[in-house]
Design an enzyme around this catalytic site. Structure first.
Site, mmCIF file in Angstrom:
data_model
loop_
_atom_site.group_PDB
_atom_site.id
_atom_site.type_symbol
_atom_site.label_atom_id
_atom_site.label_comp_id
_atom_site.label_asym_id
_atom_site.label_seq_id
_atom_site.Cartn_x
_atom_site.Cartn_y
_atom_site.Cartn_z
ATOM 1 N N ASP A 608 -6.105 -4.564 -11.522
ATOM 2 C CA ASP A 608 -5.144 -3.805 -10.719
ATOM 3 C C ASP A 608 -3.712 -4.094 -11.141
ATOM 4 O OD1 ASP A 608 -7.106 -2.628 -9.213
ATOM 5 O OD2 ASP A 608 -6.967 -4.038 -7.556
ATOM 6 N N HIS A 650 -5.597 0.118 -11.379
ATOM 7 C CA HIS A 650 -5.222 0.869 -10.179
ATOM 8 C C HIS A 650 -3.740 0.694 -9.916
ATOM 9 C CE1 HIS A 650 -5.185 2.538 -6.176
ATOM 10 N NE2 HIS A 650 -4.607 1.436 -5.730
ATOM 11 N N GLU A 674 -2.867 6.470 -6.194
ATOM 12 C CA GLU A 674 -2.728 6.975 -4.832
ATOM 13 C C GLU A 674 -2.050 8.340 -4.863
ATOM 14 O OE1 GLU A 674 -2.168 3.597 -1.728
ATOM 15 O OE2 GLU A 674 -0.850 3.157 -3.412
ATOM 16 N N HIS A 703 -4.386 4.249 4.328
ATOM 17 C CA HIS A 703 -3.334 3.686 5.169
ATOM 18 C C HIS A 703 -3.293 4.355 6.542
ATOM 19 C CE1 HIS A 703 -2.025 2.702 1.025
ATOM 20 N NE2 HIS A 703 -1.760 1.553 1.586
#
Length: 775
Positions: A608, A650, A674, A703
């Protein structure tokens, strides 16, 4: 006399009181009045802690986000929440997270929630704000109730109140136009509301208002520079004094502009822009205040007070009471109180200062300037002893690590073959369907999991028992994923407290606090590890957990790691060597873990780099230097593996348009990003850049507690397929699922898997050809 003030104080509380109060209210376990009472208690405590200052900030406290609060103050609400009745705070939560408390929504008739506002990073920090949404039809109308309530509260307590607001040009600059209209065209509508706000504050007896314009430390187009002139010419007639506040960087070409604006004072971040202090002193009119940010508001190392005084004393002689002193920026970005730490490594603890200690440093400097160094001789001596001990500590420097960095060669960052060659080998090995499904790594961290970790750390349960409990959680997580029929699984990370802290705990060169929490967004707090010395990896950190998880399934199991740039950017980093060198040390350490996972048979490894973009300098002219060493650090970490080992990465809220070439240079086989809150707008970057590898644009906004429908996720992926060949698309959530509940996660992932099945059917002919070509 030098004047002291603060730009903002951490609002979460030394023991995260605000976090727990928020989450209790959202679950309807406590009332709105109880939540507000916690806020009042925190404000009173924080103002008391700042009572030695000449001016204390008011309005910096927020139940969620200061930018969102400014949107509400300006009457700038998204249309989707305007029809809700009830308390303003409930509407705040709806914009921030899609819904408020369970009870509030049942009364309002809001069952499924609304779309949460887009969230992104506050300049180059790890704090997230809710992005203002603009259109050509946007109107503004003042609602000063929140700020006035806090102001009256402070005045009753005898606080020397300095209200804090975000300036009009920065407010427009950090927002997003939803219809491609010109945000600056809204300035004539916005400025009268700011005038009305300032007049309202003046009527309440306010003398100074801190008006934050950090946009001034970025590279501005001429029309944005002109907007500052227009804005402050219109605000100049109001009967309050304005302290124009900048931070996080240098003004550079905006220096003259700032000096000419009709304000009564200017705050400059003297840590980032020290070389601009003298020019600004020369340019400012003689009746203007100059506030200098002299204490680091973003890192936790003690200030060299003696060296600071050597620089400030001549300046104080020239400016007198025109000199104001403050931290460099709001203390929102550091923990509250070092005195809460009872088990922190004693040697390193002596080198640190949290928010309250930074205010003590500020007061010490002001006292020395106003009364002479002899008035604070004891504090200055102790400060110098701490700094000397840190410089001389044998724990800081490791010759073996330093030699390894010197031996880094370009070959360490190169894969054996091109992506086209690797992709065929990986497809043959993994045998994945079109639109493969996966998650980003973590699954819900239940109270039971957290309690088990707490008991283990306290020595209340044995390592054997702890390991068995964690294995049981991993087995549950794997079983749930198999039941959902996900394609590439993860072990769920039950053993991990945090994606950075977990690794830092196992690396040499780090120490950890108990209560060093800082707010990331809303109730989400992180406890950054403290990187104080050279980094090395004594032993493997994840291999046993991942191998166990793989033993429970025939499906591919991802090894989950945090990349060196993210570990760096989400740590409190040492300030005695370049950040690039610390990042190289981290890259070498995580590279060893990658190779150990591969040797253990793990063929999908995710590294990540959620914070890659966050580390970008605020000025584009400095981007290339940062991106060169950041991307190279990732490549050093990832590229020692064989062709058929698939490397994933990510990224969070990475607006790709401006750095897409550098992201491609990372050469990860699969990147997940995202995108759901922006309705896939972040994929506009791929309209003009032929991204060569595979990509998973997030379709599930983790979220928010809202559960996305299958139809919604399919629609998002169709938008992605317009830009990216379908054979290179993955289906996944936006981010890890750690903060969500199982009863939210399971139906959302079930919808995601069904969405992937529908997409396979829709694009069957295209994907069939691609699969045939891969084999």
């Amino acid at each position: 006399m030098a004047i002291t003030h603060n730009l903002g104080f951490p609002r979460i509380g030394a023991k995260r009181e605000l976090k727990f109060a928020l989450e209790s209210y959202w679950k309807s376990q406590s009332s709105l009045n109880e939540l507000k009472a916690v806020g009042a208690q925190l404000r009173e405590r924080h103002w008391r802690a700042q009572s030695a200052l000449n001016w204390a900030p008011v309005g910096d406290f927020s139940f969620y986000d200061q930018v969102l609060d400014m949107s509400f103050t300006l009457g700038h609400l998204p249309s989707r929440v305007k029809h809700f009745q009830g308390d303003l705070l409930d509407n705040t939560f709806r914009v921030a997270r899609g819904r408020s408390s369970l009870e509030a929504e049942s009364h309002s008739g809001c069952c499924g929630g609304v779309a949460a506002g887009e969230m992104t990073k506050w300049f180059d920090t790890n704090y997230h704000y809710i992005v203002p949404e603009f259109s050509a039809a946007t109107e503004f109308a003042l609602d000063a109730s929140r700020l006035l309530d806090q102001l009256h509260e402070a005045q009753r307590q005898g606080v020397s109140a300095k209200p804090v607001i975000i300036g009009p040009v920065t407010y427009l600059g950090i927002g997003k136009s939803k219809d491609a209209s010109d945000r600056l065209a809204l300035l004539p509508r916005l400025l009268p509301v700011y005038v009305q706000l300032l007049e309202t504050l003046a009527a309440q007896g306010v003398e100074w208002v801190q008006i934050d314009e950090p946009l001034l430390v970025t590279e501005l187009e001429p029309e944005w520079q002109a907007a500052f002139k227009t804005a402050y010419a219109q605000l100049s007639g109001v009967a309050v004094k304005l302290l124009l506040t900048t931070y996080f960087g240098e003004l550079q070409e905006n220096l003259v502009l700032v000096s000419e604006l009709p304000v009564q004072g200017v705050h400059l971040d003297a840590l980032s822009a020290r070389r601009e202090v003298e020019p600004l002193v020369s340019l400012l009119p003689q009746d203007r205040v100059l506030s200098l940010g002299i204490i680091n508001g973003r890192n936790i190392w003690k200030t060299d007070l003696n060296a600071l005084l050597e620089w400030l004393e001549p300046l104080h002689q020239r400016l007198g009471d025109r000199l104001w002193l403050a931290p460099s920026c709001s203390l929102l970005h550091v923990p509250v109180d070092l005195n809460s730490e009872q088990v922190l490594d004693a040697e390193v603890r002596d080198w640190l200062a949290f928010a309250l200690q930074k205010l003590d440093e500020l007061q010490c400097v002001a006292t020395a300037l106003n009364q002479g160094r002899s008035a604070v001789a004891e504090q200055l001596t102790a400060n110098q002893a701490s700094l000397t001990a840190r410089r001389q500590s044998a724990r800081v420097h490791n010759p073996v690590v330093q030699q390894a960095v010197r031996e880094i060669s370009p070959e360490l960052g190169r894969r054996q073959s091109s992506y086209a060659v690797r992709a065929k080998k990986q497809a043959s090995l993994l045998q994945l369907p079109a639109f493969p499904t996966t998650t980003i790594g973590s699954f819900p961290q239940t109270a039971a999991i957290r309690q088990t970790r707490k008991q283990y750390k306290a020595g209340e349960i044995s390592e054997v028992k702890y390991t068995q409990i964690m294995r049981d959680e991993i087995a549950k997580c794997v079983a749930e994923q198999e039941g959902l029929q996900l394609d590439v699984l993860v072990h769920g990370e039950a053993e991990r407290n945090d994606m950075v802290e977990y690794f830092g705990e196992q690396l040499e060169g780090y120490v950890f606090s108990q209560f060093g929490w800082v707010q990331s967004y809303g109730s989400r707090c992180v406890k950054p590890p403290i990187l104080f010395g050279d980094i090395s990896r004594p032993k493997s950190m994840t291999v046993n957990w991942t191998v166990y998880a793989q033993s429970l399934t025939d499906k591919p199991m991802k090894g989950m790691l945090t990349g060196p740039v993210t570990i760096l950017n989400w740590s409190f980093v040492r300030d005695d060597q370049p950040r690039s060198v610390s990042c190289q040390q981290l890259a070498l350490a995580i590279r060893e873990e990658v190779l150990d996972l591969e040797r253990a048979g793990v063929r999908v490894i995710q590294i990540d780099e959620a914070a890659l973009r966050e580390g970008l300098p605020l000025r584009r002219s400095k981007w290339a230097e940062y991106l060169n060493w950041a991307v190279e650090a990732f490549r050093i970490t990832a590229n020692g593996v064989a062709d058929d080992t698939q490397i994933h990465t990510h990224m969070c809220y990475s607006e790709f348009n401006d750095i897409i070439a550098s992201i491609a240079d990372m050469d990860a086989d699969v990147i997940t990003i995202e995108t759901s809150r922006s309705d896939m707008e972040l994929l506009d970057a791929f309209d003009h850049f032929n991204y060569p590898n595979e990509i998973g644009p997030g379709v599930y906004d983790i979220h928010s507690p809202n559960i996305p429908s299958q139809a919604h996720m399919v629609e998002l992926m169709r938008k992605a397929a317009e830009r990216i060949p379908v054979e290179r698309l993955w289906v996944n959530p936006d981010c890890g699922l750690k903060t969500r509940q199982w009863d939210e996660v399971l139906p959302a992932l079930a919808n995601m898997v069904e969405a992937a099945r529908q997409l396979r059917a829709e694009y069957q002919s295209q994907t069939a050809d691609a699969v045939a070509a891969a084999h």
